[in-house]
Each structure stands twice: as C-alpha cells, then as structure tokens.
Design a protein around this motif. Sequence first.
Motif, PDB file in Angstrom:
ATOM      1  N   SER A 414       0.825  -1.202   0.000  1.00 40.63           N
ATOM      2  CA  SER A 414       0.000   0.000   0.000  1.00 40.63           C
ATOM      3  C   SER A 414       0.860   1.252   0.000  1.00 40.63           C
ATOM      4  N   GLU A 415       1.899   1.234   0.807  1.00 43.79           N
ATOM      5  CA  GLU A 415       2.782   2.401   0.891  1.00 43.79           C
ATOM      6  C   GLU A 415       3.512   2.640  -0.426  1.00 43.79           C
ATOM      7  N   ILE A 416       4.007   1.566  -1.056  1.00 44.34           N
ATOM      8  CA  ILE A 416       4.742   1.769  -2.293  1.00 44.34           C
ATOM      9  C   ILE A 416       3.816   2.220  -3.411  1.00 44.34           C
ATOM     10  N   LEU A 417       2.588   1.713  -3.422  1.00 41.80           N
ATOM     11  CA  LEU A 417       1.639   2.155  -4.446  1.00 41.80           C
ATOM     12  C   LEU A 417       1.327   3.637  -4.269  1.00 41.80           C
ATOM     13  N   ASP A 418       1.121   4.080  -3.028  1.00 42.25           N
ATOM     14  CA  ASP A 418       0.888   5.507  -2.779  1.00 42.25           C
ATOM     15  C   ASP A 418       2.101   6.338  -3.185  1.00 42.25           C
ATOM     16  N   ARG A 419       3.282   5.811  -2.898  1.00 47.44           N
ATOM     17  CA  ARG A 419       4.501   6.557  -3.231  1.00 47.44           C
ATOM     18  C   ARG A 419       4.693   6.662  -4.745  1.00 47.44           C
ATOM     19  N   LEU A 420       4.427   5.576  -5.452  1.00 46.55           N
ATOM     20  CA  LEU A 420       4.578   5.612  -6.907  1.00 46.55           C
ATOM     21  C   LEU A 420       3.532   6.533  -7.547  1.00 46.55           C
ATOM     22  N   LYS A 421       2.321   6.527  -7.016  1.00 44.49           N
ATOM     23  CA  LYS A 421       1.297   7.446  -7.511  1.00 44.49           C
ATOM     24  C   LYS A 421       1.730   8.887  -7.289  1.00 44.49           C
ATOM     25  N   GLN A 422       2.318   9.143  -6.127  1.00 47.19           N
ATOM     26  CA  GLN A 422       2.802  10.493  -5.843  1.00 47.19           C
ATOM     27  C   GLN A 422       3.931  10.873  -6.793  1.00 47.19           C
ATOM     28  N   ASP A 423       4.806   9.917  -7.109  1.00 47.44           N
ATOM     29  CA  ASP A 423       5.877  10.177  -8.077  1.00 47.44           C
ATOM     30  C   ASP A 423       5.304  10.574  -9.432  1.00 47.44           C
ATOM     31  N   LEU A 424       4.278   9.861  -9.874  1.00 49.37           N
ATOM     32  CA  LEU A 424       3.659  10.176 -11.166  1.00 49.37           C
ATOM     33  C   LEU A 424       2.997  11.556 -11.135  1.00 49.37           C
ATOM     34  N   GLU A 425       2.353  11.855 -10.023  1.00 53.26           N
ATOM     35  CA  GLU A 425       1.719  13.162  -9.902  1.00 53.26           C
ATOM     36  C   GLU A 425       2.762  14.270  -9.906  1.00 53.26           C
ATOM     37  N   THR A 426       3.864  14.034  -9.198  1.00 57.41           N
ATOM     38  CA  THR A 426       4.948  15.025  -9.172  1.00 57.41           C
ATOM     39  C   THR A 426       5.546  15.189 -10.562  1.00 57.41           C
ATOM     40  N   PHE A 427       5.726  14.076 -11.253  1.00 52.22           N
ATOM     41  CA  PHE A 427       6.253  14.140 -12.619  1.00 52.22           C
ATOM     42  C   PHE A 427       5.330  14.974 -13.511  1.00 52.22           C
ATOM     43  N   GLN A 428       4.046  14.731 -13.411  1.00 56.16           N
ATOM     44  CA  GLN A 428       3.079  15.481 -14.223  1.00 56.16           C
ATOM     45  C   GLN A 428       3.144  16.967 -13.883  1.00 56.16           C
ATOM     46  N   ASP A 429       3.151  17.307 -12.589  1.00 61.54           N
ATOM     47  CA  ASP A 429       3.188  18.702 -12.183  1.00 61.54           C
ATOM     48  C   ASP A 429       4.443  19.406 -12.713  1.00 61.54           C
ATOM     49  N   GLN A 430       5.591  18.710 -12.592  1.00 64.41           N
ATOM     50  CA  GLN A 430       6.839  19.311 -13.046  1.00 64.41           C
ATOM     51  C   GLN A 430       6.829  19.550 -14.558  1.00 64.41           C
ATOM     52  N   GLU A 431       6.341  18.553 -15.281  1.00 61.95           N
ATOM     53  CA  GLU A 431       6.291  18.697 -16.735  1.00 61.95           C
ATOM     54  C   GLU A 431       5.263  19.748 -17.139  1.00 61.95           C
ATOM     55  N   ALA A 432       4.140  19.809 -16.446  1.00 58.31           N
ATOM     56  CA  ALA A 432       3.126  20.826 -16.758  1.00 58.31           C
ATOM     57  C   ALA A 432       3.665  22.224 -16.519  1.00 58.31           C
ATOM     58  N   LYS A 433       4.380  22.420 -15.435  1.00 55.18           N
ATOM     59  CA  LYS A 433       4.977  23.730 -15.159  1.00 55.18           C
ATOM     60  C   LYS A 433       6.016  24.088 -16.209  1.00 55.18           C
ATOM     61  N   ARG A 434       6.811  23.098 -16.614  1.00 54.29           N
ATOM     62  CA  ARG A 434       7.806  23.353 -17.663  1.00 54.29           C
ATOM     63  C   ARG A 434       7.125  23.805 -18.949  1.00 54.29           C
ATOM     64  N   ILE A 435       6.076  23.075 -19.349  1.00 49.65           N
ATOM     65  CA  ILE A 435       5.349  23.385 -20.584  1.00 49.65           C
ATOM     66  C   ILE A 435       4.702  24.769 -20.481  1.00 49.65           C
ATOM     67  N   HIS A 436       4.110  25.068 -19.325  1.00 49.39           N
ATOM     68  CA  HIS A 436       3.486  26.385 -19.142  1.00 49.39           C
ATOM     69  C   HIS A 436       4.529  27.484 -19.245  1.00 49.39           C
ATOM     70  N   ARG A 437       5.659  27.258 -18.640  1.00 47.00           N
ATOM     71  CA  ARG A 437       6.719  28.259 -18.671  1.00 47.00           C
ATOM     72  C   ARG A 437       7.230  28.484 -20.092  1.00 47.00           C
ATOM     73  N   GLU A 438       7.461  27.401 -20.814  1.00 49.59           N
ATOM     74  CA  GLU A 438       7.962  27.515 -22.180  1.00 49.59           C
ATOM     75  C   GLU A 438       6.917  28.161 -23.090  1.00 49.59           C
ATOM     76  N   ALA A 439       5.653  27.774 -22.923  1.00 47.41           N
ATOM     77  CA  ALA A 439       4.590  28.355 -23.756  1.00 47.41           C
ATOM     78  C   ALA A 439       4.392  29.839 -23.445  1.00 47.41           C
ATOM     79  N   GLY A 440       4.455  30.205 -22.167  1.00 44.49           N
ATOM     80  CA  GLY A 440       4.295  31.605 -21.789  1.00 44.49           C
ATOM     81  C   GLY A 440       5.385  32.482 -22.348  1.00 44.49           C
ATOM     82  N   ARG A 441       6.574  31.939 -22.453  1.00 45.48           N
ATOM     83  CA  ARG A 441       7.718  32.709 -22.953  1.00 45.48           C
ATOM     84  C   ARG A 441       7.533  33.114 -24.430  1.00 45.48           C
ATOM     85  N   VAL A 442       6.817  32.306 -25.205  1.00 51.91           N
ATOM     86  CA  VAL A 442       6.659  32.586 -26.648  1.00 51.91           C
ATOM     87  C   VAL A 442       5.180  32.743 -27.017  1.00 51.91           C
TER      88      VAL A 442
END
Length: 661
Positions: A414-442
């Motif tokens: 249960s703990e590892i599944l929660d941790r892996l889900k959190q990793d995926l969510e963090t990955f999505q957030d980081q990539e979304a912020k990167r994309i927003h930043r790059e799109a906002g710049r141009v």
Amino acid sequence: MISKDTFAAVQSLYDDVEDGYNQRIRRHVQQQMLAHLDDITRELEAIHTACGAKTVRLHDYIQVIEETCTAIHQLAERLNENFMLFVMGSGKNGKSTLINALLGQQAAAEDFLPKTWKIDVFHDADLDASCTLTFKDGSCRSMTAGEAQAYIEGEEQKRKDSERAIRQELREFKKKKVPLEVLEEKQRELRKYGLYQSQVIEASWPVGHSDILSHYRLVDTPGLRQELDDMIVASAEEYFSKADGVIWILPGDKIASAGDHTELRRLCEKYEKHPDNIIAVVNRMDIVRQNGQDPDDVLAEARRFYGDLFTEIVPISAREARQAEDMLHQDGISKTERQEAEALLERSNLPALLQLLNRTLFADALDIQIRSKLRGCRDLLDHIRQEAGQASLLLAEVSGQREAKIAAWNKDSSEILDRLKQDLETFQDQEAKRIHREAGRVEDELWDMETDYRNEYILEQIICPESLERRLHELVEAHSRQLMDLYRRHLQKAPFKEFPSLKEDEMTVCLNQQGVIGRANLSDDLSGQGSAQLALGGALAIGAAALLGPVGLIFAGLAATDIGKSVAKFLSRTFGSSMADKIQRRFEDQMADVRKKLEREYQDYIEKSGGSIDSLRESTYAELYGPSDQTQTVMEHLQKLDGLGRLQVIPLRVQDIIFSH
C-alpha cells in the motif's frame, strides 16, 4: 486340632481369594489407566481430519502423542505379567554383566557398545521359544533367536551408517564457516531426517533355568546420557516410566565423576522425593580392590554422593559373580574348586543383592507394581499434555507470524503504491509547469503562427515528446525495480520453514523436494513484459505526439485571418485563459490518462505479486502446520487433550469385589 486336610483346604481357599482379589485389583487399575485413551484418540482423529494430509511440524507432536497412547496400552497390559525389573545407569557401567550374573548364565550381550534405541527383556521360557520384537506402533513380530538377532544387527548397522553419514556431512558443513546458530540448526535437521530411527523399541528373549525369572522379568536398557554430536539420545525418565522396579548401577571405580548424578537428581525433583522402587548397586568392586582402594571408602563415598537418593546401596562385582557362576556350572568340578567358586560368589556380594531384592521389591511386588504402573501412566499422560501444550503454543506462534507476514505485505504494498502514484503526480506537475513556462515565454509568437505550424512548434519545441517519453520511461523503470524489489523481499520472507536459518540448498529435505515451491512461484516478472517494459507498453503505445496533437484544434476557428488572430488574442487575455494555460490543461488531461493506465498496471502487478506470495506462504504453512483456516480448530482439540491428561484413580472397595459379578 486342625487336620492337615482342613489346613490345606483353608490355605487353598485363602490363596484363591488372594488371587481373585489381585486379579480384580489389576483389572480395576487397568480400567483406570485406559479410561481417557478413547477420548484422546477421538481428539487426535479430529486433528487429522482438520489437517487433511500429514503435517511436518505438527505431526512431530501428534506422532509422539500417538506413540505415548500405545505405551499406556502396553503399560496397562503388563499389569498381568511378572514384575519388570530394569537395570539402568550410564553406558559401560556393567549393566549387561550384572544381568547375566542375576540370570546365572550368559544371555545379555557384553562388551558391546550400548544400543540407543531399544530395551532387551529377559523372561522365563524354554530356550527354543520364539523371540518377540515390539515396535513403536504397538505391533509385535515373533521369530527365532537367530532371526531376531540378525534383524536387530541390521537395524543397528543402519543406525551406525546414518551416524557416520551425519558426522561426515557435518564436517563438510562446518567448512562453510557458518554461524553457530546455523550449524546447530543443521545438526537438528540431520538428526531428524538423517539419523536412522529403528521402529523396534523392545526385544523379548526367552531364558530357561533361571530362578530370578520366576519372580521378575529383567530388562537391559541403553546407556543413559548418550550423545551424538552433542545431542542427547536417551534419558532416565524415558525408561523409568516403564519400570516396576529399578536397579541403578554405579561405577565403583569412578563414583565421584559418574554422570548418573544429574539423571537421578532430575528424577528426584520430578517426584519430589526419591522413588521407592530403586535400589543402587555400586559395581566393579573387583577393580576397586585391584586399584588398591579400600572398598569401604568407596562405599562411604557412594553414600555421600547418593545417600539422600537411595535407601539401600549395595557394593558388588558383577564380573566376579559371573566368573563364580561359570565355575559352578562346569562339569566335574572338584570340591576345592567349588569352595573357591562359592567364596568368589560370596565376595562378589551377589547373594546380598538377591536377598535385598526379596526383602524389598519382591515382598511387596503387587503393591509396588501397581504404584509404579500408575506413576508411569501419569508420566505418560503428562507427556501427552506437554506435547499438546507445546503444539498449541507453536500454532499460536506461527499463526501470529503468518498474520504479521500478511500485515507487512499489505502495509508495504500500500505504501509503495501511494509513493509511486505520488511520483507520477509530481512528474506530471513538473512537466506541466515546464510546458506552461515555455509556452508563456513565446505566447505572442504562438498567436501569430499559422495553425499547422503552431501545432508543430508546440509539439516539437515546447512539449518535446521524445525527451518527455524518455524521462517518463526512466521513471517507470525505477518504479518497476522498486516493485520487483518489494516482491522479491516478501517472497523470500513468505515461506514457512522447519529450519529457518538453513538455505534451500543446505537442507536435507528442502521445499522444492516437497513440491511446495514451483518455478512459477519464483518468477520475478509477473507482468510478462520484462523489467524495462513494465507498464510502458500499454500506457504510451500511442506516443506523446499523438496525445498532444489536438492542442491547436481548440483555436482553429479563431485563427483563420489576421483579424481573427487579434480578436482571439484579445478575448483570451481579457476574458479567458492564456495560450500557455490551455496548453498546460491539455497536457494535464492527456497525462491523467497515462497516469491512470500506469497506476492500474502497478496495481495489477501488486495483486499478482500478492497472489504468488500468498500461495507460497499458505502452501508452506499448510505443509508444516495444516491449513491456516483450520488452525483455531486444531488448537481447540489440543486444548481438550490437555484437559484429558489427568489421571485420578478411584480406590477399589471390598464391597465392589464382593458384590461384583
């Protein structure tokens, strides 16, 4: 004056009454001894039914209980037989020689290494009568003396061969430089599965023309406190429960160092006082004299060591007694030689021992026999209670271990599944912020681009699907390794082992040989896709470019003309989201689907892993202790056995005999 005929008639009547009384007493005591066995048998059958097939660890206790029930049956039956006089003591103290001296002939094998697995019973019968071998299950086999001897020698050879093999295997095992606890566990494992255990527990030999056998059956026992690689093989209590009376033989030439003291103390502590059916004999007094020692000093030393344990201590030389008897049985012996033999027999002090036996044990034989049998029966019933109690404690312990293994897996998975889900969510957030930043710049440039070009630009310059997919791939590979590490760790802990410290290849009887672990149980990749491909094949099969392609279609209707572009830019900035926000939301929507697919695959992997771990845990548990869902039922039957193991003898009253039919 009473006539001879009248006196003879009265004497005959008295003897008949006494015999009848004795028979009723014996039957009454037998009934008391056997009273609980039917109930015990029913509980054992219920345990077998609950467990189904034979269970390795639980069966160890059940087998002992069943053999103890057989021993109680035999004990009760032997109330109808002559008084059983056991000769006991440590090995090589001259027990067999003393037995032959008491018999007045060579019957017990002398100068042999003591047997560790049977007793020899010498009874009064014609020499051509058959011998009887008794087995642990209570069965008996009759055969000639030669056949019985050959059978026993074969059993002894099997045991010696197994002892030799055990010592050799232990020597090889020690070369591995394993920790002490592992070595000790290997010894126990070899003792159980490597040491040959003969099923013969008793050999009964006919002996003719022996006065003592008209009153007793003489029993030669294995040497006590014998050890095989530091493992105790025999103890006094094992034989004392079978004996009506005991001659305990001590070595006169080494009284102070005799190992018998520990065994005797243990018996006295168990019965709170010294048993009333034991006579001590200090043997080898001829060696004492040869060594220049004063026999009186040796006897005084024996009384100092054992005086609080024995009422009577008799010095004797069994060897001199045998020499004297052989001389007296020779044909054509002269008067002088006869006188010398008689003097040697008197010096051996064997006549004094026989007189003591007649004055003590034989004078009150039935009473002593009944008390001894009842005491032996209580000991055996206590043994059943102890075995049942230990089995119940063992089941409670391993059941707790099983629950702990299940809880640990549920918690960790249960703990590892929660941790892996959190990793995926963090990955999505980081990539979304990167994309927003790059799109906002141009963003201004994006509004001015043609639709097709803009979509291509967003995809290639902002989204960067190849690098995105590579990073996601690396993340999922890391997750896959974590999941497999979790699986391997719990799979290793899952099985129940009889000898937990031993590895599979170190065990005499391993789980694979028992058919408990198969190759499927040990598979690392439960997904069937390989460690690097776990989850990726289903989640990103369509590719990031296809997922993100529709971003530009949102604005297609507003971007047809330059005026339209300006209006769209104005409306977006004034009333709605920016281009960067829209691109981010589109990415997040698409990534949410990817996350769901990955999480579902992670969940599937954990469920498959859990099923494999469950199967291994439950199959090994059942192999050792019975099905886990029957553990509570088995424990209840074991607790009932504990309650059945208390013997209470109801005295037989005179009126019970008078008015019985």
